[in-house]
Design an enzyme around this catalytic site. Structure first.
Site, PDB file in Angstrom:
ATOM      1  N   LYS A 297      -8.684  -1.584   5.450  1.00 48.35           N
ATOM      2  CA  LYS A 297      -8.991  -2.238   4.123  1.00 48.35           C
ATOM      3  C   LYS A 297      -7.771  -3.055   3.525  1.00 48.35           C
ATOM      4  CE  LYS A 297      -8.822   2.278   2.770  1.00 48.35           C
ATOM      5  NZ  LYS A 297      -8.987   3.568   2.369  1.00 48.35           N
TER       6      LYS A 297
ATOM      7  N   HIS B  58       0.730  -1.192   0.127  1.00 47.08           N
ATOM      8  CA  HIS B  58      -0.212  -0.061  -0.114  1.00 47.08           C
ATOM      9  C   HIS B  58       0.957   1.283  -0.037  1.00 47.08           C
ATOM     10  CE1 HIS B  58      -3.337   2.588   0.766  1.00 47.08           C
ATOM     11  NE2 HIS B  58      -2.523   3.232   1.535  1.00 47.08           N
TER      12      HIS B  58
ATOM     13  N   ASP C 113     -15.224   2.402   6.702  1.00 44.49           N
ATOM     14  CA  ASP C 113     -14.329   3.382   6.027  1.00 44.49           C
ATOM     15  C   ASP C 113     -14.987   4.172   4.906  1.00 44.49           C
ATOM     16  OD1 ASP C 113     -11.420   4.362   5.860  1.00 44.49           O
ATOM     17  OD2 ASP C 113     -11.660   3.662   3.862  1.00 44.49           O
TER      18      ASP C 113
ATOM     19  N   SER D  34      -7.824   3.546   8.703  1.00 44.72           N
ATOM     20  CA  SER D  34      -8.581   3.577   7.451  1.00 44.72           C
ATOM     21  C   SER D  34      -7.677   2.685   6.513  1.00 44.72           C
ATOM     22  CB  SER D  34      -8.777   4.960   6.744  1.00 44.72           C
ATOM     23  OG  SER D  34      -8.801   5.183   5.524  1.00 44.72           O
TER      24      SER D  34
ATOM     25  N   ARG E 239     -14.710  12.552   6.604  1.00 47.82           N
ATOM     26  CA  ARG E 239     -13.546  13.010   6.896  1.00 47.82           C
ATOM     27  C   ARG E 239     -13.299  14.102   5.818  1.00 47.82           C
ATOM     28  NH1 ARG E 239      -9.697   8.577   7.302  1.00 47.82           N
ATOM     29  NH2 ARG E 239      -8.199   9.990   7.604  1.00 47.82           N
TER      30      ARG E 239
END
Ligand code: URA
Length: 445
Positions: free
Chosen positions: A194, A89, A168, A190, A175
């Site tokens: 995921k 990620h 999320d 967050s 947000r």
């Protein structure tokens, strides 16, 4: 015996955090469940999010929030996959097309990469948008098709389905419009909720810092990286974070189809140095966490061999074909969306000089103004437009040299984009040394 658990009303939970207290696991679970069910109204969730931004969360609270969010929807399990399942990620940046190179490269050296990605927002690009520049490429696969693809070609690059991590989706949307994105516990929960719902064995994180990143300073990026590693490793997933610089765009191309071309060039062994340094570093960490390599040198050898033999490029072809795209793009870039016009931005000074830096944030904004990115989540993007830098930070330039090719379709979008782009390039009469793109690696101590 019947055990009665008293549910608190949302304002009691909000007040605890407002006053700087710690929330219990039960309170955090009630909050997350309430966000999904609607029992926690948007204004109440927003108030709690702001209290978290201002008062923070302990590592335990952050871990409980991550876990509750991860469990808010379907969790994928992939017991049928025998290869190590490792994903990457990135916290996002400008010109960051690493995923397009990394997934086929990692699959070609023995890993399975079950990658779920997002779309670009603001000045940063998104992997799904880049992939959709390939004619026919589908980023929404059924669960059965996704699993079958992972079993056969050991990689898939898709968007997260609506039934995964719904908390999320709701919280991120809130947000985004309540100035509550910038919080390490919230970003951490967050991202990890995921990734941990994907059924992976291990995770590598590219935590970017600098002008074009979420985290502007190394101190902030390091704090985020440490928090991500602590929580992910704490739930039994070996995790390494690599801190990388995002002061300049990564590679030469910014814009969806243009980044696909640069990714394919990279798989052919013609990638820019900074882009390949980050890609190799991340895949090497994936190989080590997946138990397929003892160390960096062995990993480097395997990755270079996969590129030289064409195995990594073949894996990219397989990925494109498996997800409905036209694999001929690998040999014919003319199949990709192409802008109608190209403007050469030249160096207009009278004397030879050096480029000291190219501001990633302004470059990202310039590309967005051309139509390559979104200013709001529903905006339609132009897959063909963007920028290709011919010169990079550290290069010497002579009067009249082309600095950057601007690929555009709409005349009226060109001048605002050029205005940002001109401001993005800084010069000095003295040669400069460009810092290493890899800053550090952070793993469990
Ligand atoms: N990326 C995410 O997925 N979530 C955040 O909060 C920030 C970046």
């Amino acid at each position: 015996m019947l055990l009665l658990v008293r549910m608190e009303i949302p304002q009691e939970i909000i007040a605890i955090k407002r006053d700087g207290g710690c929330l219990s696991r039960a309170q955090i679970e009630q909050f997350v469940a309430g966000v999904v069910s609607g029992d926690f109204k948007d204004y109440q969730a927003s108030a709690l999010l702001m209290a978290i931004v201002l008062k923070g969360m302990t590592p335990e609270e952050t871990a409980w929030l991550t876990d509750a969010m991860m469990r808010s929807g379907r969790i994928v399990e992939l017991p049928e996959i025998t290869r190590p399942k490792v994903d990457k990620h990135s916290t996002g940046g400008v010109g960051d097309k690493v995923s397009l190179i990394l997934a086929p490269l990692a699959a070609s050296v023995g890993l399975c990469v079950p990658m779920m990605s997002g779309r670009g927002l603001g000045h940063t690009g998104g992997t799904l948008d880049k992939l959709e520049a390939i004619p026919g490429f589908q980023v929404d696969l059924s669960d059965a098709a996704y699993r079958a693809q992972l079993a056969s070609i050991h990689q898939a690059m898709i968007g997260q389905s609506a039934d995964m991590v719904p908390a999320d989706r709701k919280l991120y949307a809130l947000r985004d419009v309540t100035a509550t994105v910038e919080s390490i516990p919230l970003i951490c929960a967050s991202i990890l909720s995921k990734k941990l719902a994907e059924g992976i064995d291990a995770l590598v994180l590219d935590v970017k810092c600098g002008r074009g990143a979420f985290m502007k300073t190394e101190t902030e990026a390091r704090a985020l990286a440490e928090s991500l590693v602590r929580i992910s490793a704490g739930v039994g997933k070996p995790t390494t974070a690599v801190l990388t610089r995002m002061d300049q765009p990564l590679g030469n191309a910014v814009g969806n189809a243009l980044e696909v071309i640069e990714s394919i060039d990279s798989l052919k062994g013609e990638g820019p140095e900074d882009l390949m340094a980050v890609t190799f570093e991340l895949v090497a960490e994936m190989l080590c966490l997946g138990g397929l390599c003892e160390g960096r040198a062995e990993a480097q050898q395997r990755m270079e061999a996969a590129i030289e033999s064409g195995a990594a490029l073949a894996a990219f072809r397989d990925l494109v074909a498996a997800q409905g795209g036209d694999p001929l793009v690998v040999d014919d870039y003319g199949l990709l969306p192409k802008s109608e016009q190209v403007f050469d931005l030249c160096y207009e000074g009278a004397e030879a000089t050096y480029i000291t830096r190219i501001d990633a944030l302004l470059v990202g904004e310039s590309a967005r103004l051309l139509g390559a990115g979104r200013s709001h989540a529903d905006a339609v993007i132009d897959l063909a437009v963007g920028l290709v830098f011919v010169k990079q930070a550290g290069d010497r330039v002579e009067p009249g040299d082309v600095l950057c090719q601007v690929h555009y379709n709409a005349e009226d979008l060109l001048s605002p984009a050029l205005e940002r782009l001109r401001k993005a390039i800084f010069y000095s009469s003295k040669a400069v040394v460009i810092a290493d793109i890899i800053i550090d690696r952070i793993s469990e101590s």
